[in-house]
Enzyme design. Structure first.
Site, mmCIF file in Angstrom:
data_model
loop_
_atom_site.group_PDB
_atom_site.id
_atom_site.type_symbol
_atom_site.label_atom_id
_atom_site.label_comp_id
_atom_site.label_asym_id
_atom_site.label_seq_id
_atom_site.Cartn_x
_atom_site.Cartn_y
_atom_site.Cartn_z
ATOM 1 N N HIS A 1 -1.127 5.911 2.004
ATOM 2 C CA HIS A 1 -1.126 7.366 2.522
ATOM 3 C C HIS A 1 -2.581 7.574 2.935
ATOM 4 O O HIS A 1 -2.841 7.865 4.128
ATOM 5 C CB HIS A 1 -0.462 8.342 1.705
ATOM 6 C CG HIS A 1 1.037 8.418 1.521
ATOM 7 N ND1 HIS A 1 1.630 8.392 0.459
ATOM 8 C CD2 HIS A 1 1.946 8.184 2.469
ATOM 9 C CE1 HIS A 1 2.844 8.317 0.540
ATOM 10 N NE2 HIS A 1 3.162 8.119 1.989
ATOM 11 N N ASP B 1 15.341 12.801 15.347
ATOM 12 C CA ASP B 1 15.113 11.075 15.704
ATOM 13 C C ASP B 1 13.626 11.325 16.380
ATOM 14 O O ASP B 1 13.555 11.998 17.454
ATOM 15 C CB ASP B 1 16.069 10.658 16.493
ATOM 16 C CG ASP B 1 15.727 9.047 16.940
ATOM 17 O OD1 ASP B 1 16.002 8.344 15.985
ATOM 18 O OD2 ASP B 1 15.460 8.770 18.000
ATOM 19 N N ASP C 1 5.062 6.784 10.066
ATOM 20 C CA ASP C 1 5.093 6.273 8.652
ATOM 21 C C ASP C 1 6.611 6.162 8.602
ATOM 22 O O ASP C 1 7.711 7.039 8.078
ATOM 23 C CB ASP C 1 4.808 7.277 8.043
ATOM 24 C CG ASP C 1 4.988 7.200 6.143
ATOM 25 O OD1 ASP C 1 5.195 5.993 6.048
ATOM 26 O OD2 ASP C 1 5.268 8.169 5.594
HETATM 27 N N1 AG3 Z 1 7.334 3.468 4.664
HETATM 28 C C1 AG3 Z 1 6.828 2.154 4.689
HETATM 29 C C2 AG3 Z 1 7.691 1.245 3.802
HETATM 30 C C3 AG3 Z 1 7.516 -0.045 4.301
HETATM 31 C C4 AG3 Z 1 8.236 -0.790 3.216
HETATM 32 N N2 AG3 Z 1 8.404 -2.312 3.878
HETATM 33 C C5 AG3 Z 1 7.728 -3.444 3.131
HETATM 34 N N3 AG3 Z 1 7.712 -3.276 1.992
HETATM 35 N N4 AG3 Z 1 7.893 -4.414 3.938
HETATM 36 C C6 AG3 Z 1 6.788 4.108 3.762
HETATM 37 C C7 AG3 Z 1 7.046 5.872 3.392
HETATM 38 C C8 AG3 Z 1 5.940 6.502 2.703
HETATM 39 N N5 AG3 Z 1 5.528 7.885 3.148
#
Ligand code: AG3
Length: 283
Positions: A62, A138, A156
């Protein structure tokens, strides 16, 4: 034997967590959501079998995804977050006092609700900030119909499977590009480069058609296994990625808040990519 959660991101390799307690598990309108407690990482959230965030290491991702584009820009007033339902990016974005408005477009209300309940330190009250405005929609639909301009857009997202897939398309990136101010920056979650190098290549080729400057910066997030994570950078101002350490340091000092992973030296260093990634981008 203790009950375990095993991540399903990769077919032949993966991470597994001992589940101390399942706190929540449900199929939301959009995806499978589980939140459990693990001794090492605290509360862990997974969507469609893939770990999204944990209490213990969330700060790495973050802080980096928010502060690198924001300090590089230097005077961010209007921010768009796509995804980010747990509120971690929002918390970091709102630390910048120049910020006047933040819009977050999250597809899944359940992620927001369960985030507030089981990850209260992710949002840390940020959802109540008067500068904040939540849209449940979306991300592609939002961006293609948007007329507002943002200084920084942060995607994100989940990995490019399920509801997150559209957030890796040229259509989405084009919409983001159209929604940026002149020195605006697009930064996106782009997978772990060692494991997901094709994703890095694909994004690079898509960004090439849209941005004068396209590159990646890295962050070592323990629960995104397989090495470091690559976060994308798209911008039309070539200087913003190359600002000297002194400039970033001045901005960081002036901002007057604390971080646990991000610092100006990490900021500058994060754009240095391993040679196998550089090679992949020049093929
Ligand atoms: N979003 C990204 C998660 C990615 C996981 N992918 C991976 N390990 N290749 C996270 C959301 C947090 N706010």
């Amino acid at each position: 034997m203790a009950k375990r959660f095993t991540e399903t991101l990769y077919n032949t390799y993966g991470q597994s967590y001992v589940i101390d307690e399942v706190l929540f598990e449900n199929r939301t309108e959009h995806q499978h959501l589980i939140i459990f407690k693990n001794d090492q990482f605290g509360h862990v959230m997974a969507l469609d079998g893939i770990v999204q965030t944990t209490e213990k290491d969330e700060f790495v991702y973050h802080e980096m995804l928010a502060h690198v584009p924001m300090f590089a820009h230097g005077n961010v007033k209007n921010v768009l977050i796509i995804g980010g339902g747990d509120g971690g990016i929002l918390r970091e974005v709102l630390k910048h006092s120049s910020v006047e408005k933040v819009t977050m477009v999250e597809i899944d209300q359940a992620v927001v609700d369960m985030g507030i309940q089981y990850f209260p330190n992710h949002s840390a009250g940020a959802f109540d900030d008067p500068r904040f405005n939540l849209v449940i929609q979306d991300g592609v639909d939002f961006i293609l119909n948007n007329e507002e301009k943002f200084d920084v857009i942060i995607s994100d997202s989940t990995d490019p499977e399920g509801p997150g897939e559209v957030l890796f398309t040229s259509r989405f990136y084009q919409g983001c590009k159209n929604s940026l101010t002149e020195n605006g920056i697009l930064a996106t979650q782009n997978g772990v480069c060692f494991m997901q190098l094709d994703e890095v290549k694909t994004t690079y080729n898509r960004f090439k058609k849209l941005f004068t400057d396209r590159w990646f910066f890295t962050a070592a997030v323990p629960t995104y296994i397989g090495g470091m994570m690559t976060l994308s950078w798209g911008c039309d101002n070539l200087e913003l990625r190359q600002l000297p350490l002194e400039t970033i340091q001045q901005r960081f000092d002036a901002a007057n808040f604390t971080t646990r992973y991000y610092n100006p030296a990490i900021h500058v260093a994060a754009f240095a990519l391993p040679q196998y990634v550089v090679n992949a981008l020049s093929d």
